[in-house]
Design an enzyme around this catalytic site. Structure first.
Site, PDB file in Angstrom:
ATOM      1  N   CYS A   1      -2.390  -2.039  -6.392  1.00  0.00           N
ATOM      2  CA  CYS A   1      -1.290  -2.971  -6.614  1.00  0.00           C
ATOM      3  C   CYS A   1      -1.835  -4.382  -6.870  1.00  0.00           C
ATOM      4  O   CYS A   1      -2.866  -4.771  -6.326  1.00  0.00           O
ATOM      5  CB  CYS A   1      -0.355  -2.981  -5.414  1.00  0.00           C
ATOM      6  SG  CYS A   1       0.568  -1.439  -5.172  1.00  0.00           S
TER       7      CYS A   1
ATOM      8  N   CYS B   1      -4.484   3.131   1.655  1.00  0.00           N
ATOM      9  CA  CYS B   1      -3.059   2.821   1.586  1.00  0.00           C
ATOM     10  C   CYS B   1      -2.255   3.655   2.581  1.00  0.00           C
ATOM     11  O   CYS B   1      -1.150   3.262   2.960  1.00  0.00           O
ATOM     12  CB  CYS B   1      -2.533   3.034   0.179  1.00  0.00           C
ATOM     13  SG  CYS B   1      -2.537   4.761  -0.375  1.00  0.00           S
TER      14      CYS B   1
ATOM     15  N   CYS C   1       4.074  -2.217   3.917  1.00  0.00           N
ATOM     16  CA  CYS C   1       4.314  -2.266   2.473  1.00  0.00           C
ATOM     17  C   CYS C   1       3.856  -0.971   1.820  1.00  0.00           C
ATOM     18  O   CYS C   1       4.578  -0.378   1.004  1.00  0.00           O
ATOM     19  CB  CYS C   1       3.576  -3.464   1.871  1.00  0.00           C
ATOM     20  SG  CYS C   1       3.903  -3.718   0.113  1.00  0.00           S
ATOM     21  N   CYS C   2       2.663  -0.516   2.176  1.00  0.00           N
ATOM     22  CA  CYS C   2       2.162   0.749   1.630  1.00  0.00           C
ATOM     23  C   CYS C   2       3.031   1.926   2.063  1.00  0.00           C
ATOM     24  O   CYS C   2       3.218   2.871   1.299  1.00  0.00           O
ATOM     25  CB  CYS C   2       0.719   0.980   2.078  1.00  0.00           C
ATOM     26  SG  CYS C   2      -0.509  -0.042   1.247  1.00  0.00           S
TER      27      CYS C   2
ATOM     28  N   CYS D   1      -2.919  -6.882  -3.944  1.00  0.00           N
ATOM     29  CA  CYS D   1      -3.972  -6.406  -3.038  1.00  0.00           C
ATOM     30  C   CYS D   1      -5.209  -5.920  -3.777  1.00  0.00           C
ATOM     31  O   CYS D   1      -6.022  -5.183  -3.216  1.00  0.00           O
ATOM     32  CB  CYS D   1      -3.417  -5.305  -2.131  1.00  0.00           C
ATOM     33  SG  CYS D   1      -2.017  -5.840  -1.127  1.00  0.00           S
TER      34      CYS D   1
END
Length: 244
Positions: free
Chosen positions: A210, A236, A129-130, A213
């Site tokens: 985010c 990240c 995702c990062c 998280c």
């Protein structure tokens, strides 16, 4: 002062920039403003960028940068998962500090549609995702630049505890002007410059990333304890993966 060396043989050769090792040695005890000033001289405004999350401590670095040259480009990664308060804070600081070139960068929609159509990648594969929401967009945004400035500090611990003032990031120079500052020094800048706090600080968020998280941190915890809570993940990836 740090001079950009000229080639000793060919007078018409391009200037030779000092290495990251040289710059780190020469700027190791310099003030944050001096480090930003020298980064500007060594790299040049058109080839130097500031990367900012507009998070809880970001105002200090942005204030220092604005005092040196408010036209230095600032790259802001809008991951699609940010708090609205962070987006509002970005706009507030742009106005208050007079930043002239803030570039908001987004993930590629094709990547999101292909890899995170259900918007649950942050839970199942946070590193991936990062990668698609931060690492790839930053690499794309930094392509025109030869150097970049960020706001990491040694007191944040973890991989940041031995942070140099200047390092290499692929082919780029990477400047860490706040590497040596203390929490008290950060607070002093906030007070002296009358900088507004991030809106979520009052709610107990000491480090903001985010939404999925990020959680609140207790006073006796590390400021970044609320990032990826309960996971081994602490970064990240934009500071651990070369962007070139």
């Amino acid at each position: 002062m740090i001079a950009v060396r000229k080639d000793a043989v060919a007078n018409d050769a391009p200037p030779v920039r000092p290495s990251a090792t040289e710059l780190d040695r020469l700027l190791g005890d310099a003030s944050p403003a001096e480090i930003v000033t020298q980064a500007l001289k060594v790299v040049g405004r058109d080839k130097l960028a500031v990367v900012s999350s507009f998070g809880t401590e970001s105002a200090v670095l942005l204030k220092i940068v604005a005092d040196v040259d408010p036209a230095i480009p600032v790259v802001f990664l809008d991951t699609g998962w940010l708090f609205q308060e962070t987006l509002d804070y970005r706009d507030t600081l742009i106005r208050q500090l007079g930043l002239r070139d803030v570039r908001t960068i987004h993930p590629l929609q094709d990547n999101l549609a292909r890899q995170d159509a259900d918007r649950d990648l942050w839970f199942s594969k946070p590193d991936e995702c990062c990668r698609i929401r931060k690492v790839e967009p930053l690499a794309r945004a930094l392509q025109p630049f030869d150097g970049w400035i960020n706001g990491r500090k040694r007191f944040q611990g973890g991989l940041r505890a031995t942070l140099p003032v200047v390092e290499t990031d692929g082919t780029r120079l990477k400047f860490n002007p706040l590497a040596n500052v203390t929490p008290d020094e950060l607070e002093a800048v906030f007070t002296a410059a009358n900088l507004p706090p991030h809106p979520l600080v009052a709610s107990g968020f000491r480090s903001v990333g985010c939404m999925p998280c990020t959680s609140r941190s207790e006073d006796d915890e590390d400021a970044r304890a609320g990032r990826w809570r309960g996971r081994d993940k602490t970064e990240c990836g934009i500071h651990t993966v070369a962007t070139s």
